[in-house]
Design an enzyme around this catalytic site. Structure first.
Site, PDB file in Angstrom:
ATOM      1  N   GLU A  97       6.773  -0.802  -5.276  1.00  0.00           N
ATOM      2  CA  GLU A  97       5.547  -1.057  -6.063  1.00  0.00           C
ATOM      3  C   GLU A  97       4.337  -1.063  -5.159  1.00  0.00           C
ATOM      4  O   GLU A  97       4.014  -1.775  -4.725  1.00  0.00           O
ATOM      5  CB  GLU A  97       5.724  -2.478  -6.392  1.00  0.00           C
ATOM      6  CG  GLU A  97       7.181  -2.832  -7.301  1.00  0.00           C
ATOM      7  CD  GLU A  97       7.034  -2.477  -8.876  1.00  0.00           C
ATOM      8  OE1 GLU A  97       5.832  -2.086  -9.332  1.00  0.00           O
ATOM      9  OE2 GLU A  97       7.958  -2.554  -9.573  1.00  0.00           O
ATOM     10  N   SER A 132       0.671  -1.171  -0.039  1.00  0.00           N
ATOM     11  CA  SER A 132       0.113  -0.167  -0.127  1.00  0.00           C
ATOM     12  C   SER A 132       0.854   1.305  -0.137  1.00  0.00           C
ATOM     13  O   SER A 132       1.975   1.231   0.275  1.00  0.00           O
ATOM     14  CB  SER A 132      -0.890  -0.068   1.310  1.00  0.00           C
ATOM     15  OG  SER A 132      -0.205   0.318   2.342  1.00  0.00           O
TER      16      SER A 132
END
Lengths: 510, 510, 510, 510
Positions: free
Chosen positions: A264, A243
């Site tokens: 990512e 997140s």
């Protein structure tokens, strides 16, 4: 579905180990944890968690392993990865089963994820005879200017439940070939697949004298284990998937010690469908991208930006297609939509739909929980919500099979909508028109790391660099020159003459 | 030495402008500041500082310029940089004078710095027809997989006094070619050279319709101006050169908003001199690397790690060479060692020598302030200190002409000493031996970003990537593929067929 | 139009020199020759030709120059090319005049050709700090594996009348940066522009001590001078542009001595126009590609392969556009179509039209000589011939403004027609359709070296590699990695350890 | 030693097939031939030869296969090569036996050759997800400029007896991945190993639907089969390894049809040994390079250029080492020097020694035939001949274990001697000196394709590009970007805008 025990280390006091340093498994002195299978919400197993000290011990072991591994020639490191690939090929369907059990993926997708590991092995083996630096023309006579790429050090990998294997595989297969040991903090939702993945490396490493034991380490647990990894001065690179808030924390921690991050984070992926699109193809692409992995891919399709002339027809087709989706136990043959990972996901799904409706949206289909014919767990009917414009809720990522549909005025407007969110991972356009496609891929087009034409937002090949811009975090994994992040660059000038000319023609004669 | 007014914008209320947005110069509403010339300690001029709001205005203007500039074809952007290069060629010696005045460099080094700008222009012009991405073999029939590099956005550049022009030039010439406007926060010590540099861009930009006004911006001031830049969400990349504490702050700030940093922080550069070294060459290299720019390069030589058999002879030669160094007013012909930038530098220089002595060091020569025959300012005799081992003080960077000498037992030990500091910028070995050179450049050798053989630690060519590891911050500027940091990567898959095969062979048929 | 004498060396006995070795010009002991200007068919000047012995002398001088030039650092070689570029910028329109006089191009195209030289200078200067080889991961411990690119030796350039400057410029600017002197055999039609081009190099070289005199040589004359060049053992690379029979001869001669060739031979370039094409754009592209340079570019459009539904409309538009073409003296403002180079061209033009008619073709417009309002020379009305199918005459290249039009059944058929000739230089498709464009660019698409979408067959940028397959000869010039052909590759393995491991793990212990 | 029948196709009329088109084997209507094993001079088997018509049939089948194979995605082609690699791993020692039988190599070297095949499979599999072209910055707005690499077509491979497997493997594994079928004309000395190699491909191809049958073809026979291959218009690339006269013929034939050649012809490889060399290492390297494969590698060491101060000592050590060499039946454990391939080799060996003596040389050791303790065949004592200077005989390649030793005056002289031959394959220097090593690897150093430091001339890794300059023919195989030779480059410009700007800013408005 049974746990394929042959892929896993032995339990310790009825608990799966929380710390793995090569082939040494230990319980983990942290709190025990018991993730539930998304399939039925029942606990799968009990696992130990690693404490900060145990993380430090794993890092220290990896650091030692690094000193030996960095001078093993890269093609020999590649041979290890080739053998890992053979192990994985031999255990493909069993490994996939663990993904189904812990992440709730249907077998086709779970096996696809293992295939991604296999593919990245092949790619990394090839890299192992490359890892190309440059020889460069020097401005000084009798000088040689070169650039070499050397191993970097132990790499920390923090991964998420939704790709419990592939993300680690991207990082670790390439990291190993680059000369770096890996310390993995998997999602607390997927302890077993992570142990099994690690075990594949251990088995291959046993066949090669050159491979030190601690090349691969696993530290199980929750956020604190990841935090310990991020803080470690001996870990020059932390690759974190998850997140935005998690990524932000990791980024700040690592920045504070001047380490490197490969992030990512979230996606809020859109597809533009223009009036020249092949709608049959588009529908198939949309359905896979929106409901595949129950909408829980970072590249899942969240927003549809459609030409007004075709929006009604497209919605009709989609609603029809959604009505036929087999939803339920992912291990049951034929299922296409499995469960959400857990209750919080379900709640966010339901809440987002409500918010969308409050912002003017119309629910076209789905949006409710499925309770019949499912083995427990959190199953939902994938939802399509028609929005009057791109409202606030569309600019947030809801990690579930929920896709918003809105329309655009011009191709420039469509691109503006596509880019009008904080995330920058994946994007797509469906069009038959060369100019629309060209503009979408241009410097003034999609601002995402991935921009596709006539295929969906999800399902990248390993040959390209995977990752995105803006809040997605800027990292790139897997193909192209992503490997460079796992190495350090050394710029070398060698004077093989007898004079000492200075660059830029400077004269400085003592 | 007079200020070459023809290179500078007009003063506003007797003050040099603190904000430049293209050819619009404004006073700057922040506190005024008046750097002293290191030559004589006297104030050179008064400058305005930019407030956070003015920084925001500059960023906003650059952001608008970006929208236009990103779609100007790169070779046209290259033509702008070519014209900038011609401007700089035409004004080389005058620009160098400003460096001498504000940074205290001798003309040979000041002109070398301008030459570096010229060189990087030539390089960037060539890049403008490259900016190569890849076309990649796709695993799917009738699919094309490519990777493009697109302009990134406005780039913030924070630079230091010691390379008041070249560091900005590296970033901005390449940034401009990559499609990015530049917002520059120079050192508060060097407001004039930064205005003159900017003015060269403005003049060239005036000759081209395609170049928006705000491609180049300058915001003068102290740390708060830099902080405002670092915080700005519209600045995807901040390139910062300076101290470790500064770098750490910038890194954390930028990480917190998931932006990108390119850091060039401190160095603590060592040279290993082995028993097979050509000592005459070594002495020349050491003197230039240790005392050039009065030891105030980030690549200045700080540590000498010498084979015990030759250490006495080498020290003797060095002491002799140091005795002949012309020290004083850098604008006086023949001077090789100019002033320190200011009093704090002088104090740190003196304090470090004391600490070194307390840790067992012997002062071989220099180490005191020069007060006679100098026009004011802080001049010192460059110091050599023989150390019994690598003590704590050697592991810190003192930004002055102070070099420690210690000995090693084996080549492995020498490399261990070289690597035994927190910084990782530059390093060198002097040896005639192929094996020693090879080991030094190997994965188990120097851990610095720059590792040279038979040339000093300073004076890199622009063709290689410049920067370092560990606390140096990991950024790379100038040559090789450094340009990629100023662009965003777009991975594109284009389906030109009529089917929709999924990657990894996944089947998902609705 | 006068000959701009200031660009040219002095005449010798009323004759332009036939041999230039750097700044030494000599008459040439071969037969004198007097090309006529295509503008009016009148003799422009008299030139000497070089004998085989004089070619050998030029080669020998270039060979000596090579020994010095190869060790001049590439960025310094780049500086020479930068200065050449500045000379050319300063003389652009005068140089263009010579092209108009000798090759009959209109000024816009002549200046475009000089601009190409300027562009390739900029590109080559950038290359001069690159010329990248690779550092490669070695399979053996303590071994370094690298690849370097070194200068190759004198390069022979044989060029044609239609690009009397640019082709040489591509070869020689890049060759010079790569470390190679150039010996140029220009077309006997264009002796003056070649002397002027050479003179630009001479002037720039005079400003640099590092540049040996004989870096640039010119040998004027007919085929025998080219043959002498092709035979020379001291010329490792011959770059030849011209007809297939010429290329075949050169290729065999050079192959017989195991030298290298870079061939740019004929093209028979087609454009596919599909039913989704933007016809307005297509018409403009067709006209420029078909009649620009009076159809005498190697990339001129010779074949139109059109969807049957739009062929009539397209023909109509083209005929209308052709009717407005200003034909005549190229130096007269407004002219778009200048003369053919000479009588044989005219005859082949007329003959091909006849043959086409005999094979079922219908002449849509043009096809006859223009005799009124032209200053002499061979002027024609550009011809369009509608063909019932792709007959024999369409498979031959007629170097004149003659374009055949035929139709296709399916996109596969269109590509088959496009590929159904012996030549493989340039090709284009006009389409709005992503799938058609994709297929045309795919492995099963156009078999040419150049394949464009929605632009014509001619007018390449210098950033790409220029050249073609099949009978076009396979060479590539100008951009991308074309420079590698001008260098030799050296693969180096360096053992910096104390053991001697063999590759492939072989054991061989004496 | 028995022929491992399980690797070979069935005999036809007691004859091994002369034509293989995928899994279709035919006798071959040409003359039968029966190579003798070098081990004992006895015939191993009878083989059929392919006629020109049969070659044409194989080429036609490969051409058809090409049409299908070129559109199979490269990673799928890579999967075929991965499976071939697995076949080879499984049959490594049996394949090596065939090399011992037909080429007379000792098992260590024969297995090394098979290992090279395995290595190149791994490398090619990695390439299959790369085959990188470039995306390039276009000078025109709304234009995309890219370069793609497409499959080229059937590749003809002509190989020699001394690397009867590896040379084909380099070409065919990379060719297959690039999309090209292979038609192989092996040496008439090694029909069995070539059939077995082909059979490995056939077996792997059977497991994949995507692989057309005729991807691999073999045509056995003598020079006329090779000539037929060289002439074929359907074979765009001929890769030929062997003698200079053979290469020259192939080159001319292929040049005459404007095809491409990849030539690996003779070497006359030298090693410079300087006074700072590690002599123990040098001796081991010299012995392996000079007598390995009985001096029948193209990279075998033929000339030693030694510093006068150490030449006597070095000779003494070498003579001592040569005295201990186990010579004889290569299949006997412990043998290091096996047989020459046949009588003509023996005669040339003896004749060269005589000529060398006539030119002032002194035979230091060896030089005679070994007739006792050997199973027949042509065995010799490897010879060392001390030469007073580099005479004519030293400038010729004798393909046998015969090494000349001469001395040099200066490092420049040593390099001049090294370069003073017509061949340009491999070279080495043994030195501890950074400057000597640097100069040897510089633009003014060795002119060979391979230049090594402190390792011998033979035994290249597959990661580098293998091949050489001058009469060696200029081709490069195996690593780096050698794969580009097996593909065709397509330069594509795509206009996705609505305007039609011309390159170089040309205006041409109809």
């Amino acid at each position: 579905m049974d746990i394929p025990a042959q892929l896993l280390p032995q339990q310790i006091h009825a608990c799966y180990p929380g710390v793995a340093i090569g082939n040494k498994y230990e319980l983990g002195s942290g709190a025990k944890f018991s993730p539930s299978s998304p399939i039925n919400g029942e606990s799968l197993c009990q696992s130990g968690a690693a404490t900060a000290d145990e993380v430090a011990a794993a890092v220290a072991a990896a650091h030692e392993a690094f000193k030996a591994w960095r001078v093993v020639p890269a093609p020999v490191r590649g041979e290890l990865v080739r053998r890992i690939g053979d192990e994985v090929r031999a255990n493909k369907s069993e490994l996939a089963k663990l993904i189904t059990l812990e992440a709730g993926k249907i077998p086709a997708e779970a096996e696809g994820e293992i295939q991604e590991w296999i593919d990245v092995c092949d790619f990394a083996v090839g890299l192992s005879r490359q890892l190309y630096g440059l020889t460069i023309a020097s401005e000084r006579p009798e000088h040689q200017l070169i650039e070499q790429w050397h191993p970097l050090g132990p790499v920390g990998v923090i991964s998420a439940f939704n790709f419990p294997c592939a993300v680690w595989a991207w990082n670790s297969m390439i990291g190993l070939v680059c000369g770096d040991p890996i310390i993995w903090k998997p999602s607390e939702q997927t302890p077993l697949i992570s142990l099994a993945c690690h075990e594949m490396v251990v088995r291959a490493a046993k066949t090669m004298d050159e491979a030190p034991a601690a090349l691969s380490c696993v530290v199980q647990g929750k956020a604190d284990a990841g935090e310990a990894l991020a803080k470690s001065e001996l870990v020059p690179l932390v690759s974190a998937t998850g997140s935005v808030p998690m990524g932000r924390e990791v980024a700040k921690t690592v920045a504070g010690r001047l380490g490197k991050c490969l992030l990512e984070l979230s996606g809020n992926n859109a597809m533009i469908v223009t009036e020249t699109a092949d709608l049959e193809l588009a529908v198939r692409a949309i359905v896979f991208a929106a409901v595949g992995t129950a909408g829980q891919r970072c590249t899942s399709l969240r927003r549809l930006i459609v030409h007004p002339d075709i929006v009604d027809g497209l919605c009709e087709r989609l609603v029809k297609a959604y009505a036929t989706l087999p939803i339920g136990d992912p291990s049951r043959p034929g299922t296409l939509v499995g469960p959400l990972v857990g209750k919080p996901s379900l709640e966010r799904f339901l809440a987002s739909i409500k918010t969308a409706q409050a912002q003017g949206g119309t629910l076209l289909c789905g949006g409710d929980q499925v309770t019949e014919g499912v083995p427990g767990g959190c199953y939902v009917h994938p939802a399509l919500v028609r929005m009057p414009e791109q409202t606030e809720v569309m600019r947030e990522e809801t990690f579930a099979p929920l896709t918003y549909i809105t329309t655009y005025d011009s191709i420039e407007h469509a691109i503006e909508l596509q880019n009008g969110v904080a995330q920058g991972l994946s994007s797509a356009i469906f069009t038959s028109d060369v100019r629309e496609a060209g503009r979408f891929l241009s410097p003034a087009g999609s601002d995402c790391g991935i921009a596709n034409v006539n295929i969906g937002t999800s399902g990248a090949e390993i040959g390209g660099a995977f990752g995105g811009e803006k809040e997605t975090g800027g990292g790139r994994e897997s193909g192209s020159d992503s490997w460079k992040q796992y190495m350090r660059r050394s710029t070398n000038t060698i004077n093989y003459g007898s004079a000492l000319p200075l660059a830029q023609g400077i004269k400085f004669d003592v």
